[in-house]
Motif scaffolding. Sequence first.
Motif, PDB file in Angstrom:
ATOM      1  N   THR A 200       0.815  -1.218   0.000  1.00 50.06           N
ATOM      2  CA  THR A 200       0.000   0.000   0.000  1.00 50.06           C
ATOM      3  C   THR A 200       0.844   1.262   0.000  1.00 50.06           C
ATOM      4  O   THR A 200       0.636   2.168  -0.816  1.00 50.06           O
ATOM      5  CB  THR A 200      -0.927   0.002   1.228  1.00 50.06           C
ATOM      6  N   GLY A 204       1.514   0.799  -3.953  1.00 52.02           N
ATOM      7  CA  GLY A 204       0.169   1.107  -4.414  1.00 52.02           C
ATOM      8  C   GLY A 204      -0.091   2.590  -4.579  1.00 52.02           C
ATOM      9  O   GLY A 204      -0.426   3.057  -5.680  1.00 52.02           O
ATOM     10  N   THR A 254     -10.590   1.856  -8.539  1.00 56.49           N
ATOM     11  CA  THR A 254      -9.749   0.667  -8.425  1.00 56.49           C
ATOM     12  C   THR A 254      -8.964   0.670  -7.120  1.00 56.49           C
ATOM     13  O   THR A 254      -8.844  -0.367  -6.439  1.00 56.49           O
ATOM     14  CB  THR A 254      -8.781   0.592  -9.616  1.00 56.49           C
ATOM     15  N   SER A 257     -11.304  -0.127  -4.368  1.00 61.89           N
ATOM     16  CA  SER A 257     -11.730  -1.530  -4.433  1.00 61.89           C
ATOM     17  C   SER A 257     -10.630  -2.459  -3.949  1.00 61.89           C
ATOM     18  O   SER A 257     -10.886  -3.410  -3.200  1.00 61.89           O
ATOM     19  CB  SER A 257     -12.132  -1.891  -5.865  1.00 61.89           C
ATOM     20  N   THR A 258      -9.395  -2.191  -4.374  1.00 63.54           N
ATOM     21  CA  THR A 258      -8.285  -3.055  -3.955  1.00 63.54           C
ATOM     22  C   THR A 258      -8.057  -2.956  -2.454  1.00 63.54           C
ATOM     23  O   THR A 258      -7.783  -3.974  -1.793  1.00 63.54           O
ATOM     24  CB  THR A 258      -7.010  -2.669  -4.700  1.00 63.54           C
ATOM     25  N   GLN A 259      -8.194  -1.756  -1.912  1.00 61.47           N
ATOM     26  CA  GLN A 259      -8.020  -1.619  -0.482  1.00 61.47           C
ATOM     27  C   GLN A 259      -9.153  -2.297   0.295  1.00 61.47           C
ATOM     28  O   GLN A 259      -8.927  -2.918   1.339  1.00 61.47           O
ATOM     29  CB  GLN A 259      -7.951  -0.132  -0.102  1.00 61.47           C
ATOM     30  N   LEU A 262      -8.495  -5.986   0.048  1.00 62.70           N
ATOM     31  CA  LEU A 262      -7.369  -6.330   0.916  1.00 62.70           C
ATOM     32  C   LEU A 262      -7.799  -6.358   2.378  1.00 62.70           C
ATOM     33  O   LEU A 262      -7.359  -7.216   3.160  1.00 62.70           O
ATOM     34  CB  LEU A 262      -6.234  -5.325   0.703  1.00 62.70           C
ATOM     35  N   ALA A 267      -7.347 -10.052  -1.386  1.00 62.60           N
ATOM     36  CA  ALA A 267      -6.505  -9.106  -2.113  1.00 62.60           C
ATOM     37  C   ALA A 267      -6.462  -9.456  -3.593  1.00 62.60           C
ATOM     38  O   ALA A 267      -6.350 -10.618  -3.979  1.00 62.60           O
ATOM     39  CB  ALA A 267      -5.088  -9.109  -1.535  1.00 62.60           C
ATOM     40  N   PHE A 268      -6.589  -8.413  -4.419  1.00 59.43           N
ATOM     41  CA  PHE A 268      -6.453  -8.603  -5.858  1.00 59.43           C
ATOM     42  C   PHE A 268      -4.980  -8.758  -6.206  1.00 59.43           C
ATOM     43  O   PHE A 268      -4.137  -8.047  -5.651  1.00 59.43           O
ATOM     44  CB  PHE A 268      -7.025  -7.411  -6.621  1.00 59.43           C
ATOM     45  N   VAL A 273      -4.400  -5.899 -11.417  1.00 60.20           N
ATOM     46  CA  VAL A 273      -4.668  -4.463 -11.339  1.00 60.20           C
ATOM     47  C   VAL A 273      -3.890  -3.717 -12.418  1.00 60.20           C
ATOM     48  O   VAL A 273      -4.420  -2.832 -13.112  1.00 60.20           O
ATOM     49  CB  VAL A 273      -4.309  -3.934  -9.944  1.00 60.20           C
ATOM     50  N   TRP A 330     -12.679  -8.511 -11.512  1.00 59.34           N
ATOM     51  CA  TRP A 330     -13.267  -7.678 -10.468  1.00 59.34           C
ATOM     52  C   TRP A 330     -14.568  -8.239  -9.901  1.00 59.34           C
ATOM     53  O   TRP A 330     -14.913  -7.941  -8.753  1.00 59.34           O
ATOM     54  CB  TRP A 330     -13.534  -6.266 -11.025  1.00 59.34           C
TER      55      TRP A 330
END
Length: 616
Positions: A200, A204, A254, A257-259, A262, A267-268, A273, A330
């Motif tokens: 992150t 990220g 995005t 969404s990823t956070q 996670l 987690a993606f 991503v 997704w």
Amino acid sequence: MSETAAADDITSLISGLEHLAEEFVSGLDARSDALRAVPAEFEGLNASLASAGTSGPFLLFQIILTVSLVAGMLVLVNRWLTKRTDARSVWRKFLASIEAAALALVFGFIATQVLTGAGLPMRTLRLWAVVTIAGFLILATVRFILMASRRTETPSRSIHLRALVRDLSVVVAFAIIGVALIATLRLWNAGPGLEDLVRTGLVGIPAYLLFAAVAWRNRRTMAVAAAGPRPRSRWRTGLARSWPGIIIGFLIVTFLSTQGALTMGRAFPGSAVLLTGLMFVAIPHLDAMIGSWARRGLESPDISILAAAGRQTARFAVVIIILSMLATIWATPLADGFGIDLGQVARDSFGLALILMATAFLWNLVGTAAGRALRPELPAVGEDAEVPNAPRSRLGTLVPLLSGIGKASIVVLALLSVLVSIGVNVWPLITGLSIFGLAIGFGSQTLVKDVVSGLFFLIDDAFRFGEYIETSGAKGTVEKISVRSVCLRGTRGTLATVPYGQIGKIQNFSRDWVIEKLAFRVAFDTDVEKVRKIIKKIGEDIAADPELAVDLLEPLKSKGIGEVEDGTLIIHAKFRAKAGQQSLIRRAALTAIHSAFRENGIRAVPKPLTANPDAA
């Protein structure tokens, strides 16, 4: 029964949302606890490195050395292959990049064998070697997609594309390094807090900010790419203007969404991503490249109609594939959270995609066949089409109408097929439409009269696109032909829509040829023979003019004295020309006659005004 099932569905949905909320809150607590344990996890990572006979700085040195060796080998081999094959086109450069990547991968595995022994250090170095090769291929693919249409662009546009490729390469390289770093931490069994911190904070957030900065800096280049080649539709222009904002909004969604995933322990993958972001950037350029390829197939007479329609459908197929990939990346975690049967969804989606693909192919097949049929109606390349709505042939008039009917039928069949595929009984709908159509047939006699009259007008070939006609209610150039009516554009620009049932008699002024008659009022003592010779000489001059002779069928001739009125001679003249092309010849004749009469002393007499003797 249906109300009970609906209530159960709502209850299960609410339960799923409550479960997700609880899972999210517990995930936040778990991430906070993991971040507090980062110092201890870092010490544990150093202990793992020491037990494997290495250390953090030394392993970092080996990674940098491996990446440098593999990257150097990639560059050298790629340049050698490019020079050896004289790879000037983008396609050949891309193929040379793939060959160079394969050779560099073999070299990288050999180099890692030399640099370290077996175990986690070798697996780490090989991981970075593979990541280097994969990053090189990703960058080559991005460059290939973005620069494939560079030859058709202006020099300034090519410069902007190169700037976009350069900026995007920096972001992609940073993201790939971040993905490799996270994979390395997992390989060494680093703790969740340390992995979350790197994912992150170090990878990220900077990657998303860099990506957004690239999208904003190159927003005009992205907008032009999303607009596509000219001519552009209104919706495509609007999409192009908002495309950079869409990309930035997608990055924000995005990231959130990823956070969120996670936090809930789903987690993606970082590669997914990154792939999604690259797809959003490359979609307009890929669409433009495929569109240019499809346009060449449509224009080439050596390619069959089926092949040209297949090329047109390829653009739609790419959209389906991209949507499927995005849904897989997704929607899968969300479906797992709600307990949705992914197998059934995949089967239904596959059937729907097949219907849409078949519909797109049939649509493009009809459009391609119509385009091939109408090709003789279009002006040749470099030809100056002075009149854009020039009269068309009978085929050029009927083909667009038949094409529209065929496409409408394809859409209706596609909608019915979609309803059948999702389990809807379409027979009541078909029966209802039949009854509705029967009611319209009995109740709207005027509509039936219009449709039937138009059918017979088209069978009789009474008018065509671009022809100038006069009906009982309006006159003008035929600009649009539909099932029920015809649209006429008047000389002042007004557009009249005339139903076929109200047309009545049709006078067509654009078919075959016309005879243009001229009349001149001259004094009674005028030498008629002299006038005849003057008009004959003007007719010969017009016939010798290459610009006017093309449309002239019979030269201008004097018909002598037509009548005598109030002591005035009325001399008639006429010529025959192609329909719709007589105006230029008429203007040229009148101008020449006016000058000749003045030079030869022939006096024109105005028409006397009639007065009412009882008006006083």
